[in-house]
Design an enzyme around this catalytic site. Sequence first.
Site, PDB file in Angstrom:
ATOM      1  N   LYS A   1      12.101   7.705  10.914  1.00 41.86           N
ATOM      2  CA  LYS A   1      12.827   6.500  11.310  1.00 41.86           C
ATOM      3  C   LYS A   1      13.280   5.700  10.086  1.00 41.86           C
ATOM      4  O   LYS A   1      12.454   5.291   9.271  1.00 41.86           O
ATOM      5  CB  LYS A   1      11.907   5.621  12.173  1.00 41.86           C
ATOM      6  CG  LYS A   1      11.540   6.275  13.496  1.00 41.86           C
ATOM      7  CD  LYS A   1      12.786   6.427  14.324  1.00 41.86           C
ATOM      8  CE  LYS A   1      12.474   6.800  15.756  1.00 41.86           C
ATOM      9  NZ  LYS A   1      13.699   7.097  16.503  1.00 41.86           N
TER      10      LYS A   1
ATOM     11  N   GLU B   1     -15.375   4.367 -17.403  1.00 40.32           N
ATOM     12  CA  GLU B   1     -14.333   4.828 -16.463  1.00 40.32           C
ATOM     13  C   GLU B   1     -12.991   4.148 -16.738  1.00 40.32           C
ATOM     14  O   GLU B   1     -11.932   4.685 -16.396  1.00 40.32           O
ATOM     15  CB  GLU B   1     -14.767   4.586 -15.004  1.00 40.32           C
ATOM     16  CG  GLU B   1     -14.825   3.136 -14.522  1.00 40.32           C
ATOM     17  CD  GLU B   1     -16.126   2.412 -14.848  1.00 40.32           C
ATOM     18  OE1 GLU B   1     -16.852   2.848 -15.762  1.00 40.32           O
ATOM     19  OE2 GLU B   1     -16.411   1.380 -14.198  1.00 40.32           O
TER      20      GLU B   1
ATOM     21  N   GLY C   1       0.796  -1.226   0.000  1.00 37.74           N
ATOM     22  CA  GLY C   1       0.000   0.000   0.000  1.00 37.74           C
ATOM     23  C   GLY C   1       0.823   1.268   0.000  1.00 37.74           C
ATOM     24  O   GLY C   1       0.347   2.332   0.389  1.00 37.74           O
TER      25      GLY C   1
ATOM     26  N   HIS D   1     -18.083   0.045 -19.235  1.00 36.27           N
ATOM     27  CA  HIS D   1     -17.446   0.773 -18.128  1.00 36.27           C
ATOM     28  C   HIS D   1     -16.573   1.888 -18.713  1.00 36.27           C
ATOM     29  O   HIS D   1     -15.365   1.701 -18.884  1.00 36.27           O
ATOM     30  CB  HIS D   1     -16.552  -0.168 -17.315  1.00 36.27           C
ATOM     31  CG  HIS D   1     -17.311  -1.164 -16.519  1.00 36.27           C
ATOM     32  ND1 HIS D   1     -17.768  -0.894 -15.256  1.00 36.27           N
ATOM     33  CD2 HIS D   1     -17.687  -2.426 -16.803  1.00 36.27           C
ATOM     34  CE1 HIS D   1     -18.393  -1.956 -14.785  1.00 36.27           C
ATOM     35  NE2 HIS D   1     -18.371  -2.905 -15.700  1.00 36.27           N
TER      36      HIS D   1
ATOM     37  N   CYS E   1     -22.846  -0.117 -16.067  1.00 38.61           N
ATOM     38  CA  CYS E   1     -23.016  -1.566 -16.109  1.00 38.61           C
ATOM     39  C   CYS E   1     -24.193  -1.995 -15.227  1.00 38.61           C
ATOM     40  O   CYS E   1     -25.332  -1.768 -15.597  1.00 38.61           O
ATOM     41  CB  CYS E   1     -21.699  -2.248 -15.732  1.00 38.61           C
ATOM     42  SG  CYS E   1     -21.627  -3.916 -16.362  1.00 38.61           S
TER      43      CYS E   1
ATOM     44  N   GLY F   1       2.549   0.997  -7.590  1.00 37.51           N
ATOM     45  CA  GLY F   1       1.978   1.166  -8.921  1.00 37.51           C
ATOM     46  C   GLY F   1       2.130   2.606  -9.400  1.00 37.51           C
ATOM     47  O   GLY F   1       2.455   2.864 -10.558  1.00 37.51           O
TER      48      GLY F   1
HETATM   49  N1  GLN Z   1     -23.652  -8.215 -12.543  1.00 33.81           N
HETATM   50  C1  GLN Z   1     -23.963  -7.601 -13.779  1.00 33.81           C
HETATM   51  C2  GLN Z   1     -23.682  -8.498 -14.974  1.00 33.81           C
HETATM   52  O1  GLN Z   1     -23.002  -9.483 -14.859  1.00 33.81           O
HETATM   53  C3  GLN Z   1     -23.209  -6.298 -13.929  1.00 33.81           C
HETATM   54  C4  GLN Z   1     -21.747  -6.478 -14.030  1.00 33.81           C
HETATM   55  C5  GLN Z   1     -20.981  -5.225 -13.808  1.00 33.81           C
HETATM   56  O2  GLN Z   1     -21.489  -4.246 -13.270  1.00 33.81           O
HETATM   57  N2  GLN Z   1     -19.725  -5.223 -14.168  1.00 33.81           N
HETATM   58  O3  GLN Z   1     -24.123  -8.228 -16.062  1.00 33.81           O
END
Ligand code: GLN
Length: 519
Positions: free
Chosen positions: A184, A500, A14, A498, A376, A18
Amino acid sequence: MPKYIVVLGTIMSGLGKGILTASLSKILAKRGFNVAVMKFDGYLNYDCGTMNPFRHGEVFVLEDGSEVDMDFGTYERFLGVNLKGDASLTGGKVFKTIIDKERKGDYLGLDVQFIPHVTDYIKDYIRKYAEKNNADVCIIEVGGTVGDIENSYFIEAVRQLSLEEEVLFIQLTYIPEIYKGEQKTKPTQQANRLLRSLGIFPKIIVARAENELTDEARKKIALYSNIEERNVFSDPNVGVIYELPLVLERQGIYDVLSSILNIERREVEWIDWERRINNLKRAKTERTIGIVGKYVNVKDAYVSIYEALYHSGAELGIKPSIKLIDAELVERQGVDVLRGLDGIIIPGGFGKRGIEGKIKAIEFARTNKIPLLGLCLGMQLMVVEFARNILGWKDAHSTEFEKTEHPVIDLLPEQRQIAYKGGTMRLGAYPMHIKEGTRLYEAYKKEVVYERHRHRYEVNPRYVDELEKAGLVISATYKGIVEAVEYKDSFAIGTQCHPELSSKFENPNPIFRYFLSSL
Ligand code: GLN
């Protein structure tokens, strides 16, 4: 011939290995060097796909569909590139390959051993990766902490690599400060001794601490670790992770890197990078965004969403103030916690816990016209909420959670035969075809875009007509799959993908930029 940099973490996890690896990569890549970054993770899972975000943070998905450690997200966001799955080498992959080879008879007559078979395999993998990517410098992050059993054979492999190639080892360490001003260095001295006992001699030490490293601490670290003082770098807390390359540059890390690796000294400028950081830090406008999720005790579970918001904020000069809201709390105590938010995000997820809370949050956003982003699972639940409250199908649900008369979200047809859980979802980048005139089109200003996916369920095609007639806008599709939805009279974007995951610091994702600018 490629040169190699190996980043090793000592003392504890932690510390931001990365982020350090990504920063070093950026420092070199910005000067025009071809940098190939890869990471080793010692766990025996083949990939991250089956891991719990509670324990491991978010599962990051690459364009090619690989489910990898979230550090790959950090590399991509810093470097502005899209990596491939072979950048990730896990213990699971190593041993699966070795055992498959053994069964095939590749080692006939031999007993298969860590040295040389496992170590040779790893060295070969690293070299091929560097070569394939035409790397000037190949940077390898070793997951875990030095001293763990999990990564020990990997550390042995890079030790051997250093006998055969030009390898620079960088030790990331932690400097505790129990009383302010009293840094330290003893744990670092001992960790360095442990490394040397393994045959690893770091030439650079990066010291993670709350504050700037004091001269005294720097001197001690250098003395006990056999390195020059100027090779010890301070890695203090910074407001924005993207500051780390600049913090290291200011201490002259490139001079040190170039003299150790014997690479050309090249000039660089960070004007745009700096501007983005300042935009974020000095932003006069602040917007509060609630993420209604279930992994509320681990910030890392939604790290790509946070970063995507920061990227857009850094471009727009808006500071996103992010609140992680427990979906179960909304379920139990109602929507009061959502009052005052400028925008709401319902993230992806799996499993039933917190689902009704998320649906309540969606209803709250829709009826109060609060800008909403459904990612999603978030989009799937937007459809469920719409079916329940606009079409009046009170039992509407996803078959992931319940058998119902109105399964508005159902398994993708190709998922029905699948029994294995690893790597079997609809994964990676797929196109979506966006309808003109929609908010989504407004965001991308393009008809076809590729974004990454990770799901088994979809909007049930049987209900698409009725949903549309009732006013839900289907803003993107791909081969019969509903890829995105929105509302007619308030700001909401739901995506099966997604977005993001593709956002970069210097190139924010259009949906997030549009969302943040609309708040
Ligand atoms: N659980 C949902 C699916 O499998 C959404 C998956 C997710 O949000 N990545 O479609």
